[in-house]
Design a protein around this motif. Structure first.
Motif, short mmCIF file in Angstrom:
data_model
loop_
_atom_site.label_atom_id
_atom_site.label_comp_id
_atom_site.label_asym_id
_atom_site.label_seq_id
_atom_site.Cartn_x
_atom_site.Cartn_y
_atom_site.Cartn_z
N ASP A 1 7.65 -35.74 2.80
CA ASP A 1 7.84 -34.27 2.90
C ASP A 1 7.32 -33.26 2.18
OD1 ASP A 1 10.72 -35.00 3.98
OD2 ASP A 1 10.97 -36.02 2.41
N ALA B 1 12.59 -30.84 8.70
CA ALA B 1 14.03 -31.08 9.48
C ALA B 1 15.21 -30.53 8.59
CB ALA B 1 14.01 -32.69 9.74
N GLU B 2 16.15 -30.30 9.47
CA GLU B 2 17.49 -29.94 8.95
C GLU B 2 17.99 -31.13 8.08
OE1 GLU B 2 21.68 -28.10 10.35
OE2 GLU B 2 20.09 -28.50 11.91
N VAL B 3 18.26 -30.76 6.95
CA VAL B 3 18.66 -32.06 6.13
C VAL B 3 20.17 -31.89 5.51
CG1 VAL B 3 18.16 -32.92 3.87
CG2 VAL B 3 16.33 -32.56 5.32
N ASN B 4 20.97 -33.03 5.73
CA ASN B 4 21.99 -33.09 4.84
C ASN B 4 21.93 -32.99 3.31
OD1 ASN B 4 23.78 -34.27 7.16
ND2 ASN B 4 22.59 -36.15 6.84
N ALA B 5 23.12 -32.13 2.97
CA ALA B 5 23.22 -31.84 1.41
C ALA B 5 23.54 -33.06 0.65
CB ALA B 5 24.38 -30.76 1.33
N PRO B 6 22.92 -33.02 -0.57
CA PRO B 6 23.18 -34.64 -1.29
C PRO B 6 24.65 -34.51 -1.38
CG PRO B 6 21.50 -33.25 -2.34
CD PRO B 6 21.93 -32.26 -1.10
N SER B 7 25.20 -35.93 -1.63
CA SER B 7 26.62 -36.00 -1.81
C SER B 7 27.19 -35.61 -3.22
CB SER B 7 26.91 -37.54 -1.81
OG SER B 7 28.10 -37.84 -2.30
#
Lengths: 201, 569
Positions: B367, B378-384
């Motif tokens: 990254d 890339a489009e990335v999920n937010a951290p939990s």
């Protein structure tokens, strides 16, 4: 590099996660063995050292029909998270591809005082578009293979892995072969228990 | 050029069975019999190996007589692999855990002196300990091939700093290899022994955590014949570093540098790969993988891959002159970037960690390399929001837990007390629930810092050190404390192993009391206890008595590591 035109292109970037000592490296070894037998390229970054003392651990396992360059998986790039612990599955969400799968053990491993609410963890997991959440410890215990809970989880992930199931069985034999026939049989049985989990989603 | 990934795996072996890959008898046959292995098909051998294991196997195949090491993450698995090799054991090839990195380095130099090949392995901070021997081994030069492996730990996964061992290579004026793949790690160890014998210098192999602890397929080459016969260098004087000899040797060492640089210019491990635009990237070691990955295997930029040092100046000049801008990607510290920029900045053409394209600290990742190259992420999920940190902790049932519980109770009565600790599992005593220690600096510093603090007026001044760290670098400090009659209480928490790195032999097992007495601690102030709940009252009393004794006292809580105990069952 890879010249066998008959084979279709495949790539699986897998994050294996859990708590130090839970057995993620055995899962990695079986998948790696099956991938190698299939003639795939592989890189697998592991965590050794201090975090193995009850801390969070993960392994980046990359298998592909094309050469693999980076040892690490980029954020948003994992096709699959296999986690032996629910919170440890969620820890790697930023690495999960938008259409990626999560296959996680339901049972929490509580060794910190501020462990989050279990219900909230499960709700977050179930809200993901592609998630399989199951209690592999209970499933393994009920089947009389309590020591192979990690391989129950691998079995549940097998449909998503796109590796030949027979190759996974052979890999189990190879990885556990040194520990004797009884251990191999136990793990083969464990592999079978939740094999159909992906179809039930 | 860059070693390719093997196309097909013919036979596969997971690590730990080094035996299958042992040296051949030197005859040019595919079918080989050596060290009891029959029909070993050396040209077809492909193995799935950790970077560490690739280093170990490369050394075995290079015909080493021995490997000398002190355990330290991420270098430990090199020596464990050699120790696990049954054929190596049968052939009398040593894989020794030494008292510390300095003794390991010196033993290896002794092997080299008699004309045989030796490997030395340590983590990056271990090279500080071995530095005296290492730097001066370049001054004496070598006879048999000598490869020194330093495993760096950028991002400090299991370390107290992220120092970059390439500085040591330059400091000592020795050639240095930095593999970009497990295959190169294997090949470079073998090439390193050849180079060492050719230039008569030790060769430094620098790996980082992601190389050491990542598996990939390695294709082995026909092994060299076993260890060479004894021989001696004709130049006896170069081994005696009296000033008169040292001055001559230093001149020789400096005049060898042009040759070393020429070798780097023409090295198969350094390569200038032309791109389609005027942007340039210098990629050192595993940075090359992240660059290749970022461009899907075919970078559009000019890429200079560097895996052999001293820096190839001509290659670098060609690259920099043909590019408008050059990004330097290197794992660890900005070693190359600083040299290229120089004190006067070089006009801002050289970019990297110092200019902010790459984070100043921490290891490279796919990254941060993509970002440095200006490629979209890339489009990335937010951290939990539910996830909390899970730090490592002392194992349930570990004897160190008893020690800290008791120590905390006792020291509540001494508000000024301070506890100087050391490097090992017991450093985790700094974290909740114990918060029992006030320092952790370097191997052995607990005893000597406690002595210094006591000299300056602190009481109680307590040291907590493990058994392996005590023999590594604590004994000399204890002698200092005895000689100055320091008012310190030293707790040697003895779990009979080197636990943090996975349970390697500990050099002083069974002799800790004798060592303390031999150093001069009064025998009645060397107190051994068993850290179990039923003994807590007794241990509390012992520690109080020794704190109140105005001199050097040693308390040895001894109980086997819970992890090594589990493994035996």
């Amino acid at each position: 590099m890879h010249t066998d035109a008959k084979e279709k292109t495949m790539k699986k970037d897998i994050i294996l996660s859990g708590v130090g000592g839970q057995g993620i490296l055995s899962i990695a070894a079986v998948i790696g063995e099956a991938a190698l037998a299939a003639g795939l390229h592989i890189k697998q970054a592991e965590v050794h050292g201090m975090s193995q003392r009850g801390g969070d651990v993960h392994s980046d396992l990359r298998i592909s029909s094309e050469p693999v360059h980076s040892d690490l998986i980029a954020r948003g790039g994992a096709d699959l998270i296999i986690s032996l612990e629910p919170m440890e599955a969620l820890r790697y969400l930023p690495w999960l591809a938008k259409d990626g799968w999560v296959v996680a053990n339901r049972a929490p491993f509580v060794n910190i005082p501020n462990y989050p609410d279990h219900g909230a963890l499960l709700a977050e997991l179930r809200a993901l578009p592609r998630a399989i959440v199951l209690d592999v410890e209970r499933a393994a215990a009920e089947a009389g293979v309590a020591r192979a809970a990690n391989i129950v989880l691998l079995g549940a992930a097998s449909a998503v892995l796109e590796l030949d199931y027979g190759a996974l069985r052979l890999a189990v034999g190879k990885v556990f072969g040194r520990k004797g026939d009884a251990v191999v049989k136990m793990n083969l049985k464990a592999l079978e228990i939740d094999r159909g989990a992906a179809e039930r989603i | 050029m860059v070693s390719g990934t093997p196309e097909r795996v013919v036979s596969v072996d997971l690590g730990g069975s080094a035996g299958d890959g042992m040296p051949g008898n030197g005859k040019n046959t595919q079918r080989n019999t050596y060290l009891g292995i029959k029909n070993y098909d050396i040209l077809e051998k492909k193995l799935l190996l950790l970077g560490d294991e690739a280093v170990a196997l490369g050394a075995l195949h290079a015909g080493i007589a021995g490997d000398y090491a002190y355990p330290g993450t991420p270098s430990t698995e090199i020596t464990e692999y050699i120790q696990a090799s049954a054929p190596a054991r049968r052939a009398g090839i040593r894989g020794d855990w030494c008292v510390n990195e300095k003794t390991a380095m010196e033993a290896a130099l002794g092997v080299s002196y008699v004309g045989r090949r030796a490997l030395v392995c340590m983590k990056h901070v271990g090279l500080n300990v071995a530095a005296d021997a290492f730097i001066n081994s370049a001054m004496t030069g070598t006879h048999g091939g000598l490869v020194v492996v330093a495993a760096d730990d950028p991002s400090m996964h299991s370390s107290q700093n992220e120092q970059d061992s390439r500085f040591y290579g330059r400091f000592a004026f020795v050639p240095l290899f930095e593999p970009s793949s497990q295959q190169e790690a294997y090949d470079m160890v073998r090439a390193g022994f050849e180079l060492s014998e050719s230039v008569r210098l030790p060769v430094l192999l620098r790996i980082t955590t992601r190389m050491a602890h990542s598996r990939a397929v390695v294709t082995t080459a026909p092994p060299a014949p076993g260890p060479a016969a004894l021989s001696f260098s004709e130049d006896r004087a170069r081994w005696v570093l009296l000033p008169v000899n040292a001055r001559r040797r230093y001149g020789e060492l400096l005049s060898a540098q042009d040759d070393l640089e020429l070798r780097a210019e023409t090295s198969p491990y350094n390569a200038l790969i032309p791109g389609t635009n005027r942007k340039g990237v210098i990629a050192c070691g595993i940075a090359y993988n992240y660059v290749t990955e970022a461009f899907g295997g075919a970078p559009d930029r000019n890429v200079l891959k560097i895996s052999q040092y001293p820096l190839p100046r001509k290659l670098i000049r060609r690259m920099v002159e043909s590019c408008g801008e050059v990004l330097v990607l290197e794992d660890g510290q900005p070693f190359v970037e600083e040299q290229l920029r120089g004190l006067l900045d070089g006009g801002g053409k050289i970019r990297g960690r110092l200019t902010g394209e790459v984070p100043r600290v921490g290891e490279l990742t796919p990254d941060n390399v993509r970002a440095a190259l200006g490629l979209p992420s890339a489009e990335v999920n937010a951290p939990s929001g539910n996830v909390v940190p899970r730090p490592p902790a002392l194992c349930a049932g570990c004897g160190h837990r008893d020690v800290y519980e008791i120590l905390n109770e006792v020291l509540r009565d001494y508000p000024d007390a301070r506890v100087f600790s050391d490097i090992g599992c017991y450093t985790l005593g700094a974290l909740p629930p114990f918060r029992a220690i006030d320092s952790c600096v370097d191997m052995g510093a607990s005893i000597t810092m406690a002595k210094g603090a006591a000299d300056a007026g602190l009481h109680p001044s307590v040291a907590v050190i493990g058994d392996s760290t005590f023999t590594h670098s604590g004994i000399t400090g204890l002698l200092d404390a005895v000689n100055s009659r320091a008012n310190v209480t030293v707790i040697i928490s003895d779990n009979l192993t080197t636990a943090m790195t996975g349970g390697q032999d500990s050099a002083g097992t069974g002799r800790i009391e004798a060592i303390c007495a031999g150093v001069g601690v009064e025998p009645e102030h060397v107190r051994t206890v068993v850290p179990l709940p039923r003994n807590h009252d007794e241990i509390r009393r012992v520690i109080r008595e020794e704190i109140d004794y105005p001199g050097v006292s040693v308390v040895i809580p001894r109980r086997e590591c819970i992890q090594t105990l589990k493994r035996k069952r």
